[in-house]
Scaffold this motif. Structure first.
Motif, short mmCIF file in Angstrom:
data_model
loop_
_atom_site.label_atom_id
_atom_site.label_comp_id
_atom_site.label_asym_id
_atom_site.label_seq_id
_atom_site.Cartn_x
_atom_site.Cartn_y
_atom_site.Cartn_z
N LYS A 237 0.50 -1.12 -0.44
CA LYS A 237 -0.06 -0.07 -0.22
C LYS A 237 0.68 1.48 0.19
N LYS A 238 2.28 1.18 0.75
CA LYS A 238 2.74 2.60 1.06
C LYS A 238 3.81 2.74 -0.57
N VAL A 239 3.94 1.59 -1.32
CA VAL A 239 4.29 1.75 -2.42
C VAL A 239 3.49 2.43 -3.45
N LEU A 240 2.15 1.74 -3.52
CA LEU A 240 1.73 1.91 -4.53
C LEU A 240 1.34 4.02 -3.89
N ILE A 241 0.98 4.07 -3.04
CA ILE A 241 1.26 5.53 -2.67
C ILE A 241 1.74 6.43 -2.94
N ASP A 242 2.68 5.55 -2.73
CA ASP A 242 4.78 6.88 -3.48
C ASP A 242 4.08 6.74 -4.52
N VAL A 243 3.75 6.16 -5.14
CA VAL A 243 3.73 6.20 -7.29
C VAL A 243 2.99 7.52 -7.68
N LEU A 244 1.86 7.67 -6.95
CA LEU A 244 1.30 8.23 -7.28
C LEU A 244 1.80 10.00 -7.78
N ASP A 245 0.87 10.59 -7.95
CA ASP A 245 1.32 11.76 -8.35
C ASP A 245 1.05 13.10 -7.40
N MET A 246 1.32 12.93 -6.44
CA MET A 246 1.02 13.77 -4.70
C MET A 246 0.20 15.37 -5.76
N ASN A 247 0.84 15.46 -6.82
CA ASN A 247 0.55 17.35 -7.03
C ASN A 247 -0.94 17.12 -8.37
N GLN A 248 -1.24 15.73 -7.93
CA GLN A 248 -2.73 15.74 -8.31
C GLN A 248 -3.87 15.08 -7.36
N LEU A 249 -3.63 15.38 -6.70
CA LEU A 249 -4.65 14.14 -5.64
C LEU A 249 -5.86 15.27 -5.65
N TYR A 250 -6.30 16.72 -6.55
CA TYR A 250 -7.74 17.01 -6.89
C TYR A 250 -7.34 17.87 -7.87
N LEU A 251 -8.49 17.72 -8.74
CA LEU A 251 -8.46 18.01 -9.78
C LEU A 251 -8.56 20.60 -9.58
N ASN A 252 -7.92 20.22 -10.53
CA ASN A 252 -7.58 22.50 -10.52
C ASN A 252 -8.68 22.62 -11.52
N TYR A 253 -9.41 23.66 -10.61
CA TYR A 253 -9.99 24.64 -11.08
C TYR A 253 -10.03 24.65 -13.15
N SER A 254 -8.76 25.37 -12.79
CA SER A 254 -8.45 25.11 -14.23
C SER A 254 -8.34 24.64 -15.63
N GLU A 255 -9.27 23.44 -15.03
CA GLU A 255 -9.15 22.33 -15.82
C GLU A 255 -10.64 21.59 -15.80
N ILE A 256 -11.15 22.83 -15.87
CA ILE A 256 -12.81 21.89 -15.02
C ILE A 256 -13.55 21.76 -16.40
N ASP A 257 -13.13 22.67 -17.60
CA ASP A 257 -14.07 22.81 -19.13
C ASP A 257 -12.44 21.22 -19.93
N ASP A 258 -12.08 20.67 -18.87
CA ASP A 258 -11.13 19.59 -19.99
C ASP A 258 -12.34 18.24 -20.03
N THR A 259 -12.51 18.20 -21.64
CA THR A 259 -13.64 16.75 -21.63
C THR A 259 -13.68 15.56 -20.57
N GLN A 260 -12.01 15.22 -19.97
CA GLN A 260 -11.61 13.50 -19.85
C GLN A 260 -12.14 13.45 -18.67
N TYR A 261 -12.48 15.13 -17.64
CA TYR A 261 -12.86 15.19 -16.89
C TYR A 261 -14.07 14.35 -16.14
N ASP A 262 -15.12 14.70 -17.87
CA ASP A 262 -16.65 15.03 -17.81
C ASP A 262 -17.44 15.80 -16.47
N ILE A 263 -16.90 16.29 -15.85
CA ILE A 263 -17.56 17.44 -15.18
C ILE A 263 -18.95 17.84 -15.63
N SER A 264 -20.60 17.76 -15.03
CA SER A 264 -21.01 18.15 -15.42
C SER A 264 -21.49 20.01 -15.34
N ASP A 265 -22.91 20.13 -15.96
CA ASP A 265 -22.75 21.73 -16.20
C ASP A 265 -23.37 22.16 -15.34
#
Length: 663
Positions: free
Chosen positions: A620-648
């Motif tokens: 579990k620790k290894v798998l947490i280590d390999v995650l990009d910690m700068n991508q814990l949450y979605l930035n507002y600047s990317e809200i219109d990116d279609t890959q995230y499928d954010i509702s209107d």
């Protein structure tokens, strides 16, 4: 050196150091502790090492009749041999987390600096009684990645709660109360977009770094890590305060001294206003058998943002001695206006009302005397006063002139309005102080009071565990305590922020006292405790300060979550207990997780034979280590990116929250 000989030598070193339990955490050698003692030429450990022939042969030098221990060579061996690591740490050095082409633990230039050494929340602390050691989620990070980490986040899972229940919404207004689920450091940076310079009071009750809190934070940091954890949050929190704002922090004696030094640096020593001692219990139970003085104190540390603008309100505590006998003047003809006021003594008027001469009052009333006299004072509190000296060094020029005029006309009463404060009534150079202004509502009843001191021994109710209709076994703060802090530092409609909101006391009291609140909590009990309590408050629950403020329900709040990306996987990984579930999460991560760019997940977990030998906790620790910690949450600047499928609807709410629909 021949590998067999080297292994023999290392085993000898391990055998010698095993006699020093302070150097070990289970099977892992605490190398820094050994190095620190060697650098201080600890006689005990050096003697033990040199008593071993193999170690002496490798790391000692004979000069004349002396033996010189090669301290630096020995330290270098400790640092760079992964022989001393446990299986997880050894493996972690193989998964590609490097700096300048070297594995992190081989590179002495790498600094693990907060917040990118994020000890926010220990993975696996789903059991609130489970103690954990600190865990580092971040290693090395570049400037552009810092900006990404701290950028405003998308808010999702948005609901509004009021007396009519739960509602879907797409708009956010300036008057809305707000509770956010998510990492509080990142949530504070998200709030900065809207609330910088607008918060009147910040109150926090952070983990005390004792290991005893019921809150499921990692509460056993070392001092430096705990201070880094708090400091990073306070740096951004300070930006949210108004220039006349206040920060109040609950703490115990374990970190009080360290916290004060840090706050002096961050806010300025001149902005330290109070260290209030809180009586948190009685001298009962198991604590009375401990040697020494029984500890029943906690503290609230109060700092202003800018002392030039700080103007706290006067607050009062119950006067346990009852009626303050200095209020001994009774105003006759009070209802006829100040031009008809006449002064007599309280005892003279009490005697007249009772129909008993003043000299015989105590004898005839006997044990009822004090109670009847107090009732008389209470009933006539608007016309009972004391005459106090006006200090010309602390009053305005206008008041000084009025004082002088009153001395020239000693029978006349002068009146002076004061903006935002009670007016002055002056007679014969003295200020008339009314006892009604020294009474407070405590538990639904008006009570004789005294100005609050820096010792609060009256804020802990007997039923604190049940306040708000939710139970937190340890760590819940009483509504009466939060109410007094809010009274001291705010007025109605001011904004109160709490980013360790816990069971929700600050938010509940804010609603009851007509303040606007912002609350942040990152732990899963936000719904089972915090949100539930606020719903209870809106519906008029009857505990805490309810009777004191005549609370009957009402109000509303908006609940929102930071939109999770990798945090989703951390939450999942910290909860699992079986290899099968871990495998399913691993497969999900391969397809949709945001990984550290230096890591090939398939190679780490499949091609490398060592991964399968790790325990489930180490995996579990290894798998947490390999995650990009700068991508814990979605930035507002990317809200219109279609890959995230954010509702209107979510987009509309976020555009409303941040203003004008975009960064």
């Amino acid at each position: 050196m021949n590998s067999t000989i080297e292994t023999t030598l290392l085993n000898n070193i391990k055998s010698v150091l095993s006699d020093f339990p302070e150097y070990w955490d289970e099977e892992t050698l605490l190398k820094n502790k050994v190095i620190e003692d060697l650098r201080h030429y600890d006689e005990k450990v050096i003697t033990a090492l040199l008593s071993n022939d193999k170690i002496k042969e490798a790391y000692a030098l004979s000069v004349a009749d002396m033996t010189i221990f090669k301290v630096e060579e020995f330290i270098e061996m400790l640092r760079y041999k992964n022989y001393w690591e446990n299986s997880y740490t050894k493996y972690r050095n193989e998964i590609g987390l490097t700096s300048d082409g070297k594995y992190l633990n081989y590179n002495t230039d790498v600094v693990l600096d907060f917040p990118f050494k994020d000890c926010v929340l220990e993975g696996g602390m789903s059991n609130e009684d489970e103690g954990k050691k600190e865990v580092y989620y971040h290693n090395v990070i570049a400037k552009e990645e810092i900006d990404t980490l701290l950028s405003p986040k998308v808010l999702t899972n948005i609901k509004k709660y009021d007396e009519d229940g739960e509602h879907e919404i797409t708009e956010f207004n300036d008057e809305d109360n707000l509770i956010i689920k998510g990492n509080n450091l990142l949530a504070l940076h998200t709030l900065k977009e809207r609330y910088a310079g607008k918060v009147k009071l910040i109150y926090i009750d952070p983990p005390y770094n004792t290991g005893n809190d019921s809150f499921r934070y990692n509460d056993r940091f070392n001092h430096s890590t705990w201070l880094a954890f708090i400091n990073t949050r306070l740096e951004i929190a300070r930006e949210l305060l108004q220039k006349d704002g206040t920060i109040a922090i609950s703490i115990d004696n374990n970190e009080l001294g360290y916290l004060l030094v840090m706050l002096d640096e961050l806010f300025g020593r001149n902005n330290r206003k109070n260290i209030i001692t809180i009586k948190r219990g009685s001298v009962t139970g198991a604590k009375v058998i401990n040697p020494g003085v029984v500890n029943i104190a906690e503290y609230v540390v109060i700092y202003s943002k800018d002392e030039d603008y700080w103007s706290p309100n006067r607050v009062f505590m119950e006067n346990k001695n009852g009626w303050d006998k200095r209020y001994n003047q009774f105003i006759k003809n009070y209802d006829g206006g100040i031009e008809k006021w006449e002064f007599t003594t309280v005892l003279e008027e009490f005697s007249r009302e009772m129909g008993i001469s003043k000299s015989r009052l105590k004898k005839e009333l006997e044990e009822d005397y004090e109670e009847l006299l107090s009732n008389f004072v209470y009933k006539n509190s608007d016309r009972i006063a004391q005459l106090a000296t006006l200090d010309e060094n602390s009053i305005s020029k206008k008041a000084i002139e009025l004082k002088k005029e009153s001395l020239e006309h000693p029978q006349k009463i002068f009146y002076m309005e004061r903006e935002g404060r009670k007016p002055y009534y002056i007679v014969n150079g003295k200020l008339i102080l009314f006892i009604k202004d020294r009474m407070v509502n405590i538990d639904g009843e008006n009570t004789f009071a005294q100005p609050a001191t820096d010792i609060w021994d009256d804020v802990l109710p007997n039923d604190i565990h049940n306040e708000g209709g939710v139970v937190l076994r340890k760590g819940k703060k009483p509504e009466k305590l939060i109410s007094r802090i809010i009274d001291l530092c705010t007025t109605e409609n001011d904004i109160v922020l709490d980013f360790f909101v816990g069971s929700g006391t600050t938010a509940a009291v804010s609603i009851k006292k007509k303040r606007q609140f912002i609350a942040i909590e990152q732990l899963s009990y936000i719904k089972e405790l915090t949100t539930k309590r606020l719903i209870n408050t809106i519906n008029g629950e009857s505990s805490g300060i309810t009777n004191q403020v005549n609370w009957r329900g009402g109000g509303s709040f908006i609940y929102a979550e930071l939109d999770s990306l990798n945090q989703h996987y951390i939450d999942k990984l910290t909860k699992i207990t079986s290899e099968e579930v871990l495998e399913s999460i691993l497969e999900e991560m391969k397809s949709s997780a945001y990984l550290n760019f230096k890591v090939e997940l398939n190679k780490v977990t499949v091609e490398d034979k060592h991964f399968s030998t790790l325990s489930i906790d180490e995996k579990k620790k290894v798998l947490i280590d390999v995650l990009d910690m700068n991508q814990l949450y979605l930035n507002y600047s990317e809200i219109d990116d279609t890959q995230y499928d954010i509702s209107d609807e979510v987009k509309q709410f976020n555009h409303s929250f941040y203003g004008q629909g975009g960064e």
